[in-house]
Design an enzyme around this catalytic site. Structure first.
Site, PDB file in Angstrom:
ATOM      1  N   ASP A  27       0.782  -1.215   0.090  1.00 29.15           N
ATOM      2  CA  ASP A  27       0.049   0.251  -0.129  1.00 29.15           C
ATOM      3  C   ASP A  27       0.664   1.451  -0.109  1.00 29.15           C
ATOM      4  O   ASP A  27       0.521   2.096   0.720  1.00 29.15           O
ATOM      5  CB  ASP A  27      -0.838  -0.150   1.010  1.00 29.15           C
ATOM      6  CG  ASP A  27      -1.999  -1.195   1.330  1.00 29.15           C
ATOM      7  OD1 ASP A  27      -2.012  -1.845   0.194  1.00 29.15           O
ATOM      8  OD2 ASP A  27      -2.835  -1.220   2.126  1.00 29.15           O
ATOM      9  N   LYS A 132      -6.754  -4.741  -3.126  1.00 30.61           N
ATOM     10  CA  LYS A 132      -7.080  -5.517  -1.847  1.00 30.61           C
ATOM     11  C   LYS A 132      -8.179  -4.775  -1.179  1.00 30.61           C
ATOM     12  O   LYS A 132      -7.912  -3.530  -0.863  1.00 30.61           O
ATOM     13  CB  LYS A 132      -5.873  -5.806  -1.022  1.00 30.61           C
ATOM     14  CG  LYS A 132      -5.282  -4.824  -0.198  1.00 30.61           C
ATOM     15  CD  LYS A 132      -4.070  -5.304   0.758  1.00 30.61           C
ATOM     16  CE  LYS A 132      -3.406  -4.409   1.395  1.00 30.61           C
ATOM     17  NZ  LYS A 132      -4.191  -3.446   2.187  1.00 30.61           N
ATOM     18  N   CYS A 165      -2.167  -2.416   7.663  1.00 29.56           N
ATOM     19  CA  CYS A 165      -2.132  -3.340   6.607  1.00 29.56           C
ATOM     20  C   CYS A 165      -0.820  -4.367   6.523  1.00 29.56           C
ATOM     21  O   CYS A 165      -0.972  -5.506   6.027  1.00 29.56           O
ATOM     22  CB  CYS A 165      -2.273  -2.700   5.267  1.00 29.56           C
ATOM     23  SG  CYS A 165      -3.927  -2.154   5.115  1.00 29.56           S
TER      24      CYS A 165
HETATM   25  N1  TIU Z   1      -2.547   0.347   4.218  1.00 34.22           N
HETATM   26  C1  TIU Z   1      -2.985   0.479   5.634  1.00 34.22           C
HETATM   27  O1  TIU Z   1      -2.446   0.162   6.657  1.00 34.22           O
HETATM   28  N2  TIU Z   1      -4.508   1.052   5.664  1.00 34.22           N
HETATM   29  C2  TIU Z   1      -4.859   1.815   6.728  1.00 34.22           C
HETATM   30  O2  TIU Z   1      -5.888   2.247   6.749  1.00 34.22           O
HETATM   31  N3  TIU Z   1      -3.891   2.379   7.607  1.00 34.22           N
HETATM   32  C3  TIU Z   1      -4.068   3.186   8.482  1.00 34.22           C
HETATM   33  O3  TIU Z   1      -3.179   3.409   9.232  1.00 34.22           O
HETATM   34  N4  TIU Z   1      -5.341   3.933   8.652  1.00 34.22           N
END
Ligand code: TIU
Length: 230
Positions: A27, A132, A165
């Site tokens: 991400d 995802k 994530c």
């Molecule tokens: N990629 C991921 O970690 N999504 C989140 O929503 N992370 C947060 O820390 N909010």
């Protein structure tokens, strides 16, 4: 001879065939890294995630040199949000939420400018992109099938955010039998204490979830493995 990465809580054994080792970048998309996206809408200082970019870019280039399989995930949803778990829509509400029009298009919606991976870490056509809908990379994705297809057994894990994530994906992978190493200076959180706690949780209790190591140790371990192979 087995090559290792100097890791915690003990050395991480690399597979003899480096094709079984993949780099998984979670991400690294504008939604989390730049102002105007989901991370900022949740009230976070997104600029602190930038610190890992040069280190991760360098590691990505090293992994490309060794032709390791490389996976990039993005957290995203269809424009009608039909793939968005209801809990995600109910929780984590900031000034804007998933599907709302933000500073980089609709938040966490596939194809919007904010959903793109940052320019420094753009995937090559030969690399695998895993969209995802959940926090973990295995939920409702092609990830498991793509790993199995390639005979991958070992994962080097990087990306953001460490305790959301990244950690979810690492735990999902650990339960599926993958040997997982979290790269300490290639993952970051909006909360320094959460990152630190995650690193400690991973390597506690004899490495119950896996290993951690800095990028330099990973690079040295890979170089050793390549020397052994020739
Ligand atoms: N990629 C991921 O970690 N999504 C989140 O929503 N992370 C947060 O820390 N909010």
């Amino acid at each position: 001879m087995t090559s290792t990465i100097a890791a915690l809580p003990y050395d991480y054994e690399l597979p003899e065939n480096l094709n079984q080792l993949a780099l998984v970048i979670i991400d690294m998309q504008r939604d989390f890294m730049e102002p105007g996206g989901f991370g900022a809408a949740l009230g976070n200082d997104v600029t602190r995630l930038q610190a890992i970019v040069p280190t991760l870019k360098n590691l990505l280039e090293v992994c490309r040199t060794y032709h390791l399989p490389i996976f990039h995930t993005i957290e995203c949803h269809k424009p009608d949000l039909s793939d968005c778990p209801s809990a995600k829509l109910k929780r984590g509400r900031g000034s804007l939420t998933i599907g709302d029009e933000g500073g980089m298009g609709r938040i966490l919606v596939q194809g919007e400018p904010g959903n793109g991976i940052i320019s420094e870490l753009q995937p090559l056509p030969s690399e695998v992109l895993i969209p995802k809908p959940g926090k973990g990379a295995f939920y409702n994705t092609i990830f498991a099938a793509e790993l199995q297809k390639r005979g991958i057994t070992h994962l080097l894990i990087a990306g953001v955010t460490t305790e959301v994530c990244v950690q979810t994906t690492m735990r999902e992978a650990n339960d599926r039998g993958y040997e997982c190493l979290l790269i300490e200076d290639c993952t970051e959180s909006y909360f320094p204490a959460f990152k630190q706690a995650t690193l400690e949780m991973v390597r506690a209790q004899g490495g119950i979830v896996g290993w951690t190591a800095p990028a330099i140790a990973v690079i040295e371990g890979l170089a050793q493995a390549v020397r052994v192979a020739v």
